[in-house]
Design an enzyme around this catalytic site. Structure first.
Site, mmCIF file in Angstrom:
data_model
loop_
_atom_site.group_PDB
_atom_site.id
_atom_site.type_symbol
_atom_site.label_atom_id
_atom_site.label_comp_id
_atom_site.label_asym_id
_atom_site.label_seq_id
_atom_site.Cartn_x
_atom_site.Cartn_y
_atom_site.Cartn_z
ATOM 1 N N LYS A 10 71.349 9.980 11.145
ATOM 2 C CA LYS A 10 71.412 8.629 10.576
ATOM 3 C C LYS A 10 72.816 8.019 10.726
ATOM 4 O O LYS A 10 73.774 8.729 11.038
ATOM 5 C CB LYS A 10 71.008 8.707 9.094
ATOM 6 C CG LYS A 10 69.566 9.184 8.894
ATOM 7 C CD LYS A 10 69.186 9.118 7.420
ATOM 8 C CE LYS A 10 67.741 9.564 7.227
ATOM 9 N NZ LYS A 10 67.286 9.366 5.840
ATOM 10 N N TYR A 50 59.831 2.902 8.916
ATOM 11 C CA TYR A 50 59.598 3.392 7.550
ATOM 12 C C TYR A 50 58.424 2.686 6.871
ATOM 13 O O TYR A 50 58.387 2.611 5.630
ATOM 14 C CB TYR A 50 60.858 3.198 6.707
ATOM 15 C CG TYR A 50 61.894 4.309 6.835
ATOM 16 C CD1 TYR A 50 61.546 5.651 6.673
ATOM 17 C CD2 TYR A 50 63.241 4.017 7.071
ATOM 18 C CE1 TYR A 50 62.496 6.665 6.760
ATOM 19 C CE2 TYR A 50 64.198 5.025 7.157
ATOM 20 C CZ TYR A 50 63.815 6.349 6.997
ATOM 21 O OH TYR A 50 64.749 7.349 7.075
ATOM 22 N N ASN A 113 71.630 10.577 3.656
ATOM 23 C CA ASN A 113 71.382 12.020 3.687
ATOM 24 C C ASN A 113 71.417 12.594 5.102
ATOM 25 O O ASN A 113 70.799 13.593 5.392
ATOM 26 C CB ASN A 113 70.083 12.365 2.936
ATOM 27 C CG ASN A 113 68.860 11.693 3.531
ATOM 28 O OD1 ASN A 113 68.971 10.920 4.481
ATOM 29 N ND2 ASN A 113 67.695 12.005 2.996
ATOM 30 N N GLU A 127 56.078 8.738 14.825
ATOM 31 C CA GLU A 127 57.530 8.547 14.920
ATOM 32 C C GLU A 127 58.052 8.799 16.336
ATOM 33 O O GLU A 127 58.948 8.092 16.804
ATOM 34 C CB GLU A 127 58.234 9.457 13.906
ATOM 35 C CG GLU A 127 57.927 9.039 12.465
ATOM 36 C CD GLU A 127 58.662 9.858 11.413
ATOM 37 O OE1 GLU A 127 58.572 9.489 10.243
ATOM 38 O OE2 GLU A 127 59.328 10.865 11.771
HETATM 39 P P1 CMP Z 1 63.992 10.207 4.870
HETATM 40 O O1 CMP Z 1 63.584 11.630 4.910
HETATM 41 O O2 CMP Z 1 64.503 9.588 6.126
HETATM 42 O O3 CMP Z 1 62.758 9.338 4.321
HETATM 43 C C1 CMP Z 1 62.920 8.158 3.550
HETATM 44 C C2 CMP Z 1 64.354 7.866 3.233
HETATM 45 O O4 CMP Z 1 64.564 6.932 2.187
HETATM 46 C C3 CMP Z 1 65.023 9.142 2.735
HETATM 47 O O5 CMP Z 1 65.176 10.067 3.774
HETATM 48 C C4 CMP Z 1 66.305 8.597 2.131
HETATM 49 O O6 CMP Z 1 67.285 8.318 3.117
HETATM 50 C C5 CMP Z 1 65.838 7.251 1.566
HETATM 51 N N1 CMP Z 1 65.695 7.265 0.108
HETATM 52 C C6 CMP Z 1 66.447 6.557 -0.741
HETATM 53 N N2 CMP Z 1 66.086 6.769 -2.006
HETATM 54 C C7 CMP Z 1 65.060 7.642 -1.980
HETATM 55 C C8 CMP Z 1 64.248 8.247 -2.991
HETATM 56 N N3 CMP Z 1 64.418 7.989 -4.286
HETATM 57 N N4 CMP Z 1 63.298 9.114 -2.587
HETATM 58 C C9 CMP Z 1 63.103 9.373 -1.280
HETATM 59 N N5 CMP Z 1 63.846 8.812 -0.274
HETATM 60 C C10 CMP Z 1 64.817 7.965 -0.624
#
Ligand code: CMP
Length: 140
Positions: A10, A50, A113, A127
């Site tokens: 990311k 997303y 993350n 995806e």
């Molecule tokens: P990802 O696994 O890419 O899938 C959705 C993304 O939304 C997640 O990682 C995070 O980067 C973001 N995100 C932000 N807040 C939340 C949350 N509360 N729960 C899950 N994903 C979140």
């Protein structure tokens, strides 16, 4: 079972110079890179990626973040590749991620993350096709 999965480094991971560290970890676990490129998504493209999260409270914020800078997108291939890569990443919330996982070691925030990975064979198919066509993927 041989599986392909979609992995993203990311914008926070790219900006912080973590491309090499993430790729080293996937190579060390024996996952093969079947395709890779650097892109910067538009807001619309991030929303499409997303779309399963469209109703979530974090949707607007995560799609802003995902188009805020370049990402590395990859197709990974290996036996049980989806689960193996998910284990390597650790839990979405880095505070709950196991020691030695990418998110535990590098993430700073539940949103920032560092990495993304597909969570099921169906999601992986959507995806992978979102970013790559068949000619861009190496097989075997
Ligand atoms: P990802 O696994 O890419 O899938 C959705 C993304 O939304 C997640 O990682 C995070 O980067 C973001 N995100 C932000 N807040 C939340 C949350 N509360 N729960 C899950 N994903 C979140």
């Amino acid at each position: 079972m041989m599986q392909r999965t979609l992995a993203i480094i990311k914008p926070d991971g790219v900006a912080r110079g973590l491309i090499g560290a993430v790729i080293s970890r996937l190579e060390e676990t024996g996952l093969k890179i079947a395709a890779m490129k650097m892109i910067q998504m538009t807001k619309k493209q991030a929303e499409g990626f997303y779309k399963v999260h469209a109703e979530k409270p974090f949707f607007d914020s995560v799609t802003d973040f995902m188009c805020s800078g370049p990402c590395i997108v990859m197709v990974l291939e290996g036996e049980e590749g989806i689960e193996r890569y998910r284990k390597l990443m650790g839990a979405t919330n880095y505070k709950e991620a196991e020691e030695g996982t990418i998110r535990r070691d590098f993430a700073t925030d539940i949103e920032k993350n560092v990495v993304h990975g597909s969570d099921s064979p169906e999601t992986a198919k959507y995806e992978i096709n979102y970013f790559f066509n068949a000619l861009e993927m190496i097989s075997g």
